[in-house]
Write an enzyme that holds these catalytic residues in place. Structure first.
Site, PDB file in Angstrom:
ATOM      1  CB  CYS A   3       8.612   0.114  -1.904  1.00 33.00           C
ATOM      2  SG  CYS A   3       7.570   1.410  -1.202  1.00 33.00           S
ATOM      3  CB  CYS A  30      10.175   2.240   0.716  1.00 36.58           C
ATOM      4  SG  CYS A  30       8.668   1.514   1.367  1.00 36.58           S
ATOM      5  NE  ARG A  34      -0.727  -0.383   4.976  1.00 38.69           N
ATOM      6  CZ  ARG A  34      -1.375  -0.848   6.051  1.00 38.69           C
ATOM      7  NH1 ARG A  34      -2.628  -1.280   5.929  1.00 38.69           N
ATOM      8  NH2 ARG A  34      -0.800  -0.891   7.227  1.00 38.69           N
ATOM      9  CB  THR A  59       5.081   3.427   2.186  1.00 43.38           C
ATOM     10  OG1 THR A  59       5.911   3.808   1.077  1.00 43.38           O
ATOM     11  CG2 THR A  59       4.662   1.969   2.049  1.00 43.38           C
ATOM     12  CD1 TRP A 118       9.568   3.753  -9.825  1.00 38.99           C
ATOM     13  CD2 TRP A 118       9.489   2.181 -11.413  1.00 38.99           C
ATOM     14  NE1 TRP A 118       8.756   2.742  -9.367  1.00 38.99           N
ATOM     15  CE2 TRP A 118       8.689   1.766 -10.318  1.00 38.99           C
ATOM     16  CE3 TRP A 118       9.591   1.352 -12.529  1.00 38.99           C
ATOM     17  CZ2 TRP A 118       8.003   0.560 -10.326  1.00 38.99           C
ATOM     18  CZ3 TRP A 118       8.908   0.141 -12.528  1.00 38.99           C
ATOM     19  CH2 TRP A 118       8.119  -0.250 -11.445  1.00 38.99           C
ATOM     20  NE  ARG A 158      -0.015   7.219  -8.338  1.00 33.95           N
ATOM     21  CZ  ARG A 158       1.285   7.118  -8.068  1.00 33.95           C
ATOM     22  NH1 ARG A 158       2.107   6.663  -8.991  1.00 33.95           N
ATOM     23  NH2 ARG A 158       1.753   7.469  -6.885  1.00 33.95           N
ATOM     24  CG  HIS A 199       5.714   1.995 -13.116  1.00 35.68           C
ATOM     25  ND1 HIS A 199       6.330   3.023 -13.798  1.00 35.68           N
ATOM     26  CD2 HIS A 199       5.558   2.455 -11.844  1.00 35.68           C
ATOM     27  CE1 HIS A 199       6.541   4.041 -12.978  1.00 35.68           C
ATOM     28  NE2 HIS A 199       6.074   3.715 -11.795  1.00 35.68           N
ATOM     29  CB  SER A 234       4.650  -0.256 -19.159  1.00 30.57           C
ATOM     30  OG  SER A 234       3.569   0.648 -19.028  1.00 30.57           O
TER      31      SER A 234
END
Length: 467
Positions: free
Chosen positions: A396, A393, A186, A188, A199, A286, A254, A251
């Site tokens: 993550c 993270c 989720r 963070t 990325w 997004r 992502h 992609s």
């Protein structure tokens, strides 16, 4: 639309949310209009995937992920970044991962990858069970001596086998079990230069693109003009199938991660009690066609493409799990049997899907060129799996490593068809095999994609209800 947004920005504080929600229903319309029909590079339509996922796959994969065999994942979150100096770890509370106490890990799982438990066991029968399980990995120990010898050959084969991912050493003292249900993926708060660098390295240094193209692939990179979206997809279509597939996989991954963050967002925290939920504003930022200059719906289509790739892998690997010697071994006989029954049920569903991606269309040129391209494809993806150790993270990093390994396992399956077909019926093989970590990553990664598509439908309903 732009004038309406301007009005929303000028609205009084008390009416801001209401005005924003009124706009959302109209915003979904252009997304929905572009997110339909047949996907590029395959003969499958989005609507069929939505229905198949909603009514067949999603409910079952959710139940399977809750099973002990699939909820515990061993991972090393302390491996140093191999590409640049450490940017520093995220200190936000929600970035933290809570490792699972050793006492909570099922005996069969624990004994399969470590000697620690067997040395500490007090009960004689537990000690014997652990030692046997340790010899055979996380596989049912009621096997003949011939089968045990075959497992040794398996281990030698696996050590020399080419993988699409950089695998963690489970024997490392830094490797720990994590309960995935207690550490959900989720939002963070992890963002900024560190996240951008990860990325950017994935897109700019590992995805394929013509040297003459200077437009950044990274969707987080600053835009250079109104025609970016059109020029980007123009050169993408000019690449060979394999290189287009590679970009769409990255992609799609992502996009899936972004959808998880939008759907499980920290909306507010009162007296230390957080409230997580759908952040429609973040979703619009997004994926709205206007906000993303037309790229949002195209990115969402890549999610569906990735789903098809992993769905195909599950249908292909089914014969491996149908063999009697492959058990989802935790030490709980009833739980293990129920887990395998549910897994095989999911495999039957995946095989029933009528519009699978045809992986035989890839690497189908002359043998020398195809082999070289496949190796380049594999090494690029393996490099991306190593980049996951650069994520600052921990939560993550955990989910990035798991989903990357899951996709890498899917690719391994797709290009091992002959080995899977040649598996014997009642004994282990020297050929194709999957470790427990690969199995757990494969199922949970596909579970994340299934959840992403389901959440996309949830956002659609949220936006429609505001019209």
């Amino acid at each position: 639309m732009s004038s309406a947004r301007g009005a929303a920005r000028r609205a009084a504080p008390g009416t801001g949310l209401a005005v924003h929600l009124l706009l959302l229903g109209s915003i979904w319309s252009p997304v929905e209009a572009q997110l339909t029909g047949v996907l590029d590079d395959c003969l499958c339509d989005i609507e069929s995937i939505d229905d198949f996922n909603t009514y067949k796959i999603f409910p079952k994969i959710q139940k399977l992920q809750e099973r002990d065999y699939f909820r515990y994942y061993k991972v090393n979150l302390k491996r140093p970044c191999p590409f640049w100096a450490d940017d520093g770890h995220c200190s936000i509370r929600d970035c933290h991962v809570e490792p699972c106490p050793e006492s909570k890990v099922p005996i069969g799982i624990k004994a399969g990858s470590s000697n620690k438990y067997s040395k500490r066991a007090n009960n004689t029968k537990e000690l014997e069970d652990c030692e046997q399980a340790n010899k055979l990995g996380a596989i049912n120990s009621t096997l003949s001596n011939q089968s045990k010898e075959a497992f040794i050959d398996w281990a030698r084969y696996d050590d020399s086998q080419d993988h699409f991912c950089e695998l963690d050493d489970e024997r490392s003292p830094d490797a720990q079990y994590v309960d995935l249900l207690l550490n959900p993926e989720r939002y963070t708060g992890y963002k900024g230069p560190s996240a951008w660098r990860v990325w950017n390295s994935i897109y700019e240094e590992n995805c394929f693109k013509p040297r003459s193209v200077y437009r950044p692939l990274n969707p987080l990179a600053p835009s250079r003009g109104e025609d970016d979206g059109e020029s980007f997809y123009t050169w993408l279509e000019g690449l060979c199938l394999e290189k287009r597939v590679f970009y769409k996989l990255i992609s799609g991954l992502h996009v899936s991660i972004n959808l998880h963050l939008c759907a499980n967002y920290l909306l507010e925290e009162t007296w230390g009690k957080p409230r997580w939920g759908h952040n429609v504003k973040e979703f619009i930022h997004r994926f709205d066609p206007i906000e993303t200059k037309g790229e949002g719906p195209r990115r969402l289509k890549n999610l569906y493409f990735l789903y098809l790739i992993e769905l195909r892998a599950l249908s292909k690997v089914a014969p491996y799990f149908e063999r009697s010697f492959v058990d989802l071994y935790t030490g709980n006989v009833q739980e293990d049997a129920e887990s395998k029954t549910l897994l095989l049920d999911i495999f039957r569903d995946t095989k029933s899907f009528p519009m699978h991606f045809d992986e035989k269309s890839m690497f189908a040129g002359d043998k020398k060129g195809a082999k070289s391209l496949k190796e380049e494809f594999r090494l690029h993806f393996k490099n991306i799996s190593r980049i996951m150790d650069c994520v600052g993270c921990d939560k993550c990093r955990l989910w990035g490593k798991l989903q990357t390994q899951g996709l890498g396992t899917a690719l391994k399956i797709l290009f091992s068809e002959k080995e899977i077909q040649n598996l014997p019926e009642n004994s282990p093989s020297k050929g194709f095999q999957l470790t427990r970590q690969e199995i757990v990553a494969l199922i949970n990664a596909f579970g994340r994609l299934s959840t992403s598509i389901k959440e996309l439908q949830n956002f659609k309903l949220l936006l429609q209800h505001t019209r």
